[in-house]
Design a protein around this motif. Structure first.
Motif, PDB file in Angstrom:
ATOM      1  N   TYR A 254     -19.488  16.924  31.107  1.00 10.11           N
ATOM      2  CA  TYR A 254     -20.652  17.347  30.279  1.00 10.11           C
ATOM      3  C   TYR A 254     -20.043  18.141  28.838  1.00 10.11           C
ATOM      4  CZ  TYR A 254     -23.512  21.217  28.517  1.00 10.11           C
ATOM      5  OH  TYR A 254     -24.222  22.099  27.884  1.00 10.11           O
ATOM      6  N   ASN A 257     -18.057  16.203  26.383  1.00  5.17           N
ATOM      7  CA  ASN A 257     -18.919  15.326  25.297  1.00  5.17           C
ATOM      8  C   ASN A 257     -18.878  16.303  23.716  1.00  5.17           C
ATOM      9  OD1 ASN A 257     -19.684  13.255  26.773  1.00  5.17           O
ATOM     10  ND2 ASN A 257     -21.332  14.398  27.588  1.00  5.17           N
ATOM     11  N   TYR A 258     -18.348  17.645  24.002  1.00  6.91           N
ATOM     12  CA  TYR A 258     -18.448  18.546  22.702  1.00  6.91           C
ATOM     13  C   TYR A 258     -16.978  19.025  22.536  1.00  6.91           C
ATOM     14  CZ  TYR A 258     -23.276  18.294  24.063  1.00  6.91           C
ATOM     15  OH  TYR A 258     -24.628  17.809  24.105  1.00  6.91           O
ATOM     16  N   TRP A 263     -17.792  16.798  19.347  1.00  2.91           N
ATOM     17  CA  TRP A 263     -19.145  16.916  18.612  1.00  2.91           C
ATOM     18  C   TRP A 263     -19.460  18.354  18.126  1.00  2.91           C
ATOM     19  CZ3 TRP A 263     -24.098  18.920  18.610  1.00  2.91           C
ATOM     20  CH2 TRP A 263     -25.359  18.140  17.975  1.00  2.91           C
ATOM     21  N   CYS A 269     -21.463  13.984  15.843  1.00  2.00           N
ATOM     22  CA  CYS A 269     -20.436  13.335  16.525  1.00  2.00           C
ATOM     23  C   CYS A 269     -19.044  13.184  15.461  1.00  2.00           C
ATOM     24  CB  CYS A 269     -20.682  11.904  17.069  1.00  2.00           C
ATOM     25  SG  CYS A 269     -19.389  11.157  17.892  1.00  2.00           S
ATOM     26  N   ASP A 433     -28.486  19.088  27.553  1.00  2.00           N
ATOM     27  CA  ASP A 433     -28.645  18.315  26.351  1.00  2.00           C
ATOM     28  C   ASP A 433     -29.450  17.103  26.590  1.00  2.00           C
ATOM     29  OD1 ASP A 433     -26.643  16.994  27.981  1.00  2.00           O
ATOM     30  OD2 ASP A 433     -25.147  17.090  26.648  1.00  2.00           O
ATOM     31  N   ILE A 437     -30.642  14.547  23.604  1.00  2.00           N
ATOM     32  CA  ILE A 437     -30.004  13.230  23.307  1.00  2.00           C
ATOM     33  C   ILE A 437     -31.234  12.125  23.202  1.00  2.00           C
ATOM     34  CG2 ILE A 437     -28.578  11.397  24.702  1.00  2.00           C
ATOM     35  CD1 ILE A 437     -26.872  13.642  25.757  1.00  2.00           C
ATOM     36  N   TRP A 446     -21.798   9.461  25.101  1.00  2.00           N
ATOM     37  CA  TRP A 446     -21.969  10.518  26.074  1.00  2.00           C
ATOM     38  C   TRP A 446     -21.507  10.108  27.476  1.00  2.00           C
ATOM     39  CZ3 TRP A 446     -23.134  14.847  22.893  1.00  2.00           C
ATOM     40  CH2 TRP A 446     -24.005  14.529  21.585  1.00  2.00           C
ATOM     41  N   TYR A 493     -20.756   5.890  29.691  1.00  2.00           N
ATOM     42  CA  TYR A 493     -21.024   6.437  28.577  1.00  2.00           C
ATOM     43  C   TYR A 493     -22.453   5.828  28.225  1.00  2.00           C
ATOM     44  CZ  TYR A 493     -16.145   8.360  27.551  1.00  2.00           C
ATOM     45  OH  TYR A 493     -15.119   8.721  27.650  1.00  2.00           O
TER      46      TYR A 493
END
Length: 746
Positions: A254, A257-258, A263, A269, A433, A437, A446, A493
Motif C-alpha cells: 500500500y 503505491n506512493y 504518486w 501518478c 485509498d 481509487i 495500484w 495491480y
C-alpha cells in the motif's frame, strides 16, 4: 552592548551543519537470487532518488531457507562477506544493506546521510529496530533498555562504515541455513563488540522503518508540494527507508503505491504516461472466459468479446461454462465467431470439471500454446472499451508488471473487482485509498492484495501461477489464487487510468433462473438497468425525449411513440404464454379487489408473473417523463413506499393497479366494446405485428371517430383515461393479437 542583526542567526545552523562535501560516499547493496517484483520495486524506488543498488547473487541457487516462516538467511551474510573485501579499509565509505524483496527508498543518499549525522554522528554502525525479539525470544532480557522506541534488532536494514561492516561480516563463518538476524543479534548483545563497533539501533525509526508490529503507527502523508512520505505517529518521525518485514508486506505494498516517487498528491501518478512499448506484430494471447454461476446478459458480454480490438487469429480461446442457462449463448457466439480464432477449447454445459480445475487447466492450456499473455475474464465483466486487452498488454510491457487487472465495478456502487486491503482472516478490508481509487480521485496503477473478474498475466506469471487456484481449497478459486500470489511475492495491480467497463450484478439472478422464467433478464431492471435498457427499451425512445422533438399524435391527445424493443415484446408474450393462466373473459374476476370487471378481456396481470414491481419502476422511469412532456402541467408524485425500495434507489413511482397483457383471438375474444379506462392516463403497447401475426385489430376513439392501427411493435399509445377518450378495440379477424395495457394513476 551592540545588538547583532537577526539575519546572521538564520545562517548559523547551516554553518554548523555537515556540508555536502563532508558526506562520505554511500554504497547500497542487496542480495537477491531472483529478479522478483519486490526487487524491481526496490530498484525503481532507488532509481527515483538517484541511488544505485548493487545486486549480489542474482541467478544463484538460494539455500538460505524460507525466511518468511522459519529461521534462515545465512547465505546473505556469506555472500556479503565475500563482497565486502574491497571496503575493508574504506573508512570514508558508508555501506548500506537492504533486504531485496520488501524494501522501498523514499529519499536520496544525501538526505539519508544527513539524517544519520544529525542523529547518530557518534556511531559507526546502525541497524533498524523492531518490537519483536526474533528469532530467539529468550534473548530479549539481554537487550539493552532503550528510553524511547523499539529495542530489538532487525537485520533487513543497516548502514555503517566500511571497516565496521567488514568486521561484523568476518567475525565467524556462517552456514547458508543459519539465521542472519540471530548472527547480528549476538554481535549487538556482546557489550564489548557493541561499544567497539559503536553499534546502535534506530529505535525511533528516524531512518529505518520496519513495519511488522507497528502498521497502525505508520501513516502515509503528503508534503505541501504533494511529495509522499511515511510518518511514524508513535515517535513523530519520518523514516526514509521502509521495510515490510514479516507479515507486514501488504501494508508495504500500500505504501509502495506512493513512496519511491510513485504518486504525488499534486501531480498524480509519476510513473504513468510513459510512452508505450509497442511492436509491429501483436503477440499470441490466451483469452479465457469463465461462466461458473448464473449471470444475466451473457449474450451482451460475448458480443463485446467479439468486438475486442485484437486480431482473433492471435487469440487462443478457452471457454468454460457450467451453466445450462448460458449454453445457447455460447453456441451462438461460436457459430458466428468460433472459426476466426487461432485455436479454441470449449467446455459448455454439464461437466464434471469444476471451476477451480477449469481455471488451473486454462492456465496450463495457455502455456502449452506458448502464449505471451493470458487474459482471464469472468462472465460478469462487461467491457465497453474494445482495446482493453491491447492496453493491458502495453501496460504490462511498459511498466514491467506481470499481473494487471482493469478496474471494473458495479454501476452506482462501490463494489469493484479489487480489494484495497486484506483482513487478518484473509477476507476483505477497506484501505484508506479504496474510495479515492474507485471514484477516480487517484489515478494510476495500484499494487493491491486481491483482484478478480478480469486480469492479464504475462508469460512469466503463467508459469509461476501453476495450480494457484488450488493453493487453498478452503477459499474460493479467485481468493486462493490471490493468496498464492501474496504469499509468493507476485504483485497484483489494478489499473484505473481508463473506464474499461463495469461488472454485471448477478447476486440474485440465480433465484430468477430457478423460478422457471423463460427470459429472466427481463426482471433485471433494478440490478442492471443499463444493460436492461439497451436490450429492452426501444432504440428510438431517447430521440423523442430530446427537447425539440415533437411527439406524434395519432388522434387528438393520443400520443404514439416508441417505447419497448421488439425483443421485449416477443419475450413478454413468451412469458405470458408460458405462464398460461389467461382469464376467461367474464365479468367475474377474483384477481380484482371487488371481484368484478366491468369490461373484461382475456388477460394476465403483471403481478401474476411477478413483474409488477419492475413494470411500475419502468412506468415511472420511462413513461412518466413522456407524459410530463406531452400533457404539460400534470405531475404525479406519491410518498416513497418501502415496497419499492431498491438498494441505493428510493423512487416515487406512478401508481397503477391494472397492468396486464391482453390476448385477442377470433375464436376466443376478438374485440372489446367502447369503454373508458379507470385511469388518469393509459398506455397500450403493441406486442406483435399486423399482417404477420394477425389480421384486423386496431383502436377507435369514438368521440373523434379516429382509428389507429396500433400495430407498430413496441410503440405505445398514450391517452387520457377518463371523460374524453371513449375507445374500443376493433375485431381481430385472424391470428392472435397481443397488447400490453397499463392504467396509470387511477
Amino acid at each position: 552592548m551592540r545588538v547583532l542583526p537577526l539575519f546572521p542567526l538564520v545562517f548559523i545552523p547551516v554553518i554548523l551543519a555537515t556540508t555536502i562535501t563532508d558526506l562520505p560516499e554511500l554504497v547500497v547493496v542487496t542480495v537477491a537470487t531472483e529478479n522478483t517484483d519486490g526487487l524491481k520495486r526496490l530498484l525503481e524506488s532507488a532509481k527515483a532518488f538517484g541511488i544505485n543498488v548493487e545486486v549480489l547473487a542474482l541467478g544463484e541457487r538460494w539455500n538460505g531457507g524460507d525466511t518468511r516462516i522459519e529461521q534462515g538467511g545465512g547465505q546473505k551474510i556469506r555472500i556479503l562477506s565475500e563482497w565486502i573485501e574491497k571496503y575493508k579499509d574504506a573508512s570514508d565509505t558508508m555501506i548500506m544493506f537492504v533486504d531485496a524483496y520488501d524494501v522501498i527508498f523514499n529519499a536520496d543518499s544525501t538526505t539519508i546521510l544527513r539524517k544519520f549525522f544529525e542523529h547518530y554522528s557518534d556511531k559507526r554502525l546502525l541497524f533498524g529496530a523492531e518490537p519483536f525479539c526474533w528469532p530467539d525470544q529468550t534473548l530479549a532480557p539481554d537487550y539493552p533498555i532503550v528510553e524511547f522506541g523499539k529495542r530489538f534488532l532487525n537485520s533487513g536494514l543497516f548502514m555503517g562504515y566500511g571497516p565496521e561492516v567488514y568486521k561484523v561480516l568476518k567475525l565467524k563463518p556462517v552456514e547458508d541455513k543459519d539465521d542472519d538476524q540471530l548472527y547480528y543479534t549476538r554481535v549487538y548483545l556482546d557489550n564489548k563488540l557493541r561499544k567497539e563497533l559503536k553499534m546502535d539501533l534506530d529505535s525511533m525509526s528516524k531512518i529505518f522503518q520496519n513495519l511488522n508490529g507497528v502498521i497502525e503507527d505508520v501513516e502515509l502523508q503528503f508534503k505541501e508540494d504533494g511529495t509522499p512520505e511515511a510518518y511514524n505517529a508513535a515517535y513523530n518521525t519520518k523514516p526514509l527507508i521502509v521495510h515490510g518485514n514479516g507479515p507486514s508486506k501488504s501494508h508495504l505494498n500500500y505504501l509502495g503505491n506512493y513512496l519511491g516517487n510513485r504518486w504525488n498528491s499534486q501531480l498524480g501518478c509519476r510513473t504513468c504516461g510513459q510512452e508505450m512499448k509497442d511492436s509491429d506484430e501483436l503477440p499470441l494471447i490466451g483469452l479465457n472466459i469463465f461462466i461458473a454461476k448464473p449471470i444475466p446478459f451473457i449474450e451482451e458480454v460475448l458480443q463485446k468479446v467479439a468486438e475486442f480490438d485484437y486480431p482473433k487469429d492471435k487469440i487462443a480461446l478457452y471457454i468454460y461454462n457450467n451453466q445450462p442457462f448460458s449454453i445457447k449463448n455460447i453456441q451462438d457466439f461460436l457459430k458466428e465467431h468460433g472459426k476466426s480464432y487461432y485455436t479454441k477449447r470449449v467446455i459448455n454445459g454439464v461437466t464434471e470439471i469444476g471451476e477451480r480445475e477449469a481455471r488451473n487447466e486454462a492456465i496450463e492450456w495457455d502455456k502449452q500454446r506458448n502464449v505471451e499473455f493470458a487474459f482471464l475474464m469472468d462472465g460478469d465483466a462487461y467491457f465497453t472499451e474494445p482495446k482493453v486487452i491491447k492496453d493491458l498488454v502495453h501496460y504490462s510491457k511498459t511498466y514491467d508488471v506481470g499481473i494487471i487487472a482493469p478496474m471494473v465495478g458495479q454501476i452506482g456502487k462501490l463494489f469493484t473487482n479489487f480489494w484495497g486491503a486484506v483482513a487478518a482472516n484473509g477476507y476483505y478490508a477497506r484501505s484508506e485509498d479504496y474510495m479515492a481509487i474507485v471514484k477516480g480521485n487517484r489515478i494510476g496503477y495500484w499494487n493491491v492484495p486481491f483482484i478478480t473478474s478480469a486480469l492479464l498475466l504475462n508469460k512469466e506469471k503463467l508459469s509461476a501461477l501453476k495450480d494457484a487456484y488450488s493453493y487453498n481449497k478452503n477459499l474460493d478459486p479467485d481468493m486462493s489464487m490471490c493468496q498464492f500470489a501474496r504469499d509468493n511475492g507476485h504483485f497484483m495491480y489494478i489499473d484505473n487510468e481508463k473506464q474499461y467497463g463495469y461488472l454485471i450484478v448477478s447476486d440474485e439472478f440465480s433465484e430468477t433462473v430457478t423460478e422457471g422464467k423463460w427470459h429472466p433478464e427481463m426482471w433485471q431492471i433494478f440490478e442492471n438497468r443499463d444493460l436492461w435498457e439497451a436490450r429492452y427499451v426501444h432504440p428510438g425512445y431517447h430521440k423523442i425525449m430530446e427537447p425539440d422533438h415533437i411527439i406524434d399524435q395519432a388522434c387528438p391527445d393520443v400520443y404514439d411513440y416508441p417505447l419497448m424493443s421488439e425483443r421485449f415484446c416477443e419475450e413478454l408474450i413468451e412469458e405470458m404464454e408460458g405462464f398460461g393462466r389467461w382469464s376467461d373473459g367474464s365479468n367475474n374476476d377474483k384477481r380484482l379487489a371487488g371481484g368484478y370487471e366491468n369490461v373484461p378481456t382475456r388477460d394476465i396481470h403483471m403481478n401474476q408473473v411477478g413483474f409488477e414491481r419492475q413494470w411500475l419502476y419502468f412506468l415511472d422511469t420511462y413513461v412518466r417523463p413522456v407524459q410530463e412532456k406531452t400533457f404539460i402541467g400534470y405531475y404525479h408524485q406519491v410518498e416513497p413506499i418501502s415496497y419499492f425500495f431498491i438498494p441505493t434507489i428510493i423512487f416515487q413511482p406512478v401508481e397503477s393497479n391494472m397492468m396486464f397483457v391482453v390476448r385477442y383471438k377470433p375464436e376466443e375474444q376478438a374485440s372489446l366494446r367502447p369503454h373508458h379506462d379507470a385511469s388518469t392516463f393509459s398506455i397500450d403497447v403493441a406486442l406483435n405485428k399486423k399482417g404477420r401475426d394477425y389480421e384486423g385489430g386496431g383502436v377507435r376513439y369514438v368521440r373523434y371517430n379516429c382509428t389507429v392501427e396500433a400495430d407498430e411493435v413496441g410503440y405505445a399509445m398514450m391517452f387520457p383515461g377518463r371523460l374524453t377518450h371513449l375507445h374500443e378495440g376493433l375485431a381481430t379477424t385472424k391470428g392472435t393479437r397481443y397488447i400490453m395495457v397499463s392504467f396509470i394513476n387511477p
